[in-house]
Motif scaffolding. Structure first.
Motif, PDB file in Angstrom:
ATOM      1  N   LEU A  58      45.865  51.440  31.775  1.00  0.00           N
ATOM      2  CA  LEU A  58      45.165  50.548  31.013  1.00  0.00           C
ATOM      3  C   LEU A  58      43.429  50.965  30.609  1.00  0.00           C
ATOM      4  O   LEU A  58      42.519  50.596  31.089  1.00  0.00           O
ATOM      5  N   HIS A  61      39.780  48.649  30.122  1.00  0.00           N
ATOM      6  CA  HIS A  61      39.857  47.377  31.005  1.00  0.00           C
ATOM      7  C   HIS A  61      39.156  47.881  32.432  1.00  0.00           C
ATOM      8  O   HIS A  61      39.189  48.868  33.100  1.00  0.00           O
ATOM      9  N   VAL A  67      43.196  39.357  37.885  1.00  0.00           N
ATOM     10  CA  VAL A  67      44.014  38.701  37.188  1.00  0.00           C
ATOM     11  C   VAL A  67      45.503  38.162  37.886  1.00  0.00           C
ATOM     12  O   VAL A  67      45.621  38.596  39.074  1.00  0.00           O
ATOM     13  N   ARG A  71      49.246  37.429  33.778  1.00  0.00           N
ATOM     14  CA  ARG A  71      48.320  38.206  33.004  1.00  0.00           C
ATOM     15  C   ARG A  71      48.405  39.730  32.868  1.00  0.00           C
ATOM     16  O   ARG A  71      48.450  40.551  32.000  1.00  0.00           O
ATOM     17  N   PHE A  72      48.730  40.214  34.159  1.00  0.00           N
ATOM     18  CA  PHE A  72      49.133  41.576  34.213  1.00  0.00           C
ATOM     19  C   PHE A  72      50.359  42.062  33.585  1.00  0.00           C
ATOM     20  O   PHE A  72      50.184  43.160  32.795  1.00  0.00           O
ATOM     21  N   THR A  74      51.308  40.795  30.663  1.00  0.00           N
ATOM     22  CA  THR A  74      50.931  40.860  29.368  1.00  0.00           C
ATOM     23  C   THR A  74      50.187  41.958  29.087  1.00  0.00           C
ATOM     24  O   THR A  74      50.345  42.616  28.104  1.00  0.00           O
ATOM     25  N   LEU A  75      49.276  42.417  30.161  1.00  0.00           N
ATOM     26  CA  LEU A  75      48.562  43.613  29.804  1.00  0.00           C
ATOM     27  C   LEU A  75      49.356  44.903  29.667  1.00  0.00           C
ATOM     28  O   LEU A  75      49.148  45.851  29.029  1.00  0.00           O
ATOM     29  N   LEU A 116      43.079  44.282  39.109  1.00  0.00           N
ATOM     30  CA  LEU A 116      43.562  45.161  38.233  1.00  0.00           C
ATOM     31  C   LEU A 116      44.056  46.349  38.846  1.00  0.00           C
ATOM     32  O   LEU A 116      45.407  46.863  38.577  1.00  0.00           O
TER      33      LEU A 116
END
Length: 152
Positions: A58, A61, A67, A71-72, A74-75, A116
């Motif tokens: 990623l 980021h 997170v 949320r992870f 989604t990322l 993250l």
């Protein structure tokens, strides 16, 4: 009877079962043991599941971003349940939360936050489709036994 020069038409097991009025499950699990003349497959195909050849990355980021598992998901572009299933199935494999707690010691339905970079490291080495860890040579190994590279 087919002549040797006639082209062969291969069908999947599901197609064969439908043509003969059977369910795929029955044709797969019962019929080979009940019918002596059950056709053997002319070719087989191995599907590699749940393994990504390239690690998820990623760029752009902050690796120290806090997170949740949702949320992870989604990322990295997967369904939330794909990630959250590991909290239920193999919580000991998840990294520690930002507070330093083990995910398997948290109360149910807690929205714990993780760094993250820890989740990315875990995701790229997560338990495979058979609840094992990926070994460097491919495939999976038990989470309680480290993968070995010895040809023993």
């Amino acid at each position: 009877m087919r002549s040797p020069d006639e082209p062969t038409h291969l069908v999947t097991l599901a197609q064969w079962a439908r043509q003969h009025g059977l369910s795929e499950s029955y044709a797969l699990r019962q019929l080979p043991y009940q019918a002596e003349n059950f056709p053997r497959p002319e070719s087989t195909r191995t599907l590699i599941r749940y393994q990504h050849p390239e690690p998820v990355d990623l760029p752009g980021h902050d690796p120290r971003a806090e997170v949740t598992l949702g949320r992870f998901a989604t990322l990295i572009g997967v369904n939330r349940s794909t990630v959250s299933q590991y909290k239920r199935k193999t919580p000991d494999a998840l990294p520690d939360t930002i507070e330093g707690y083990r995910p398997d010691r948290l109360p149910p339905h807690t929205r714990a936050k993780f760094y993250l970079e820890d989740l990315l490291t875990w995701w790229n080495n997560r338990p495979g489709s058979v609840a094992g860890y990926r070994s460097p040579t491919g495939g999976t190994a038990s989470p309680r036994r480290a993968p070995t590279t010895d040809p023993a």
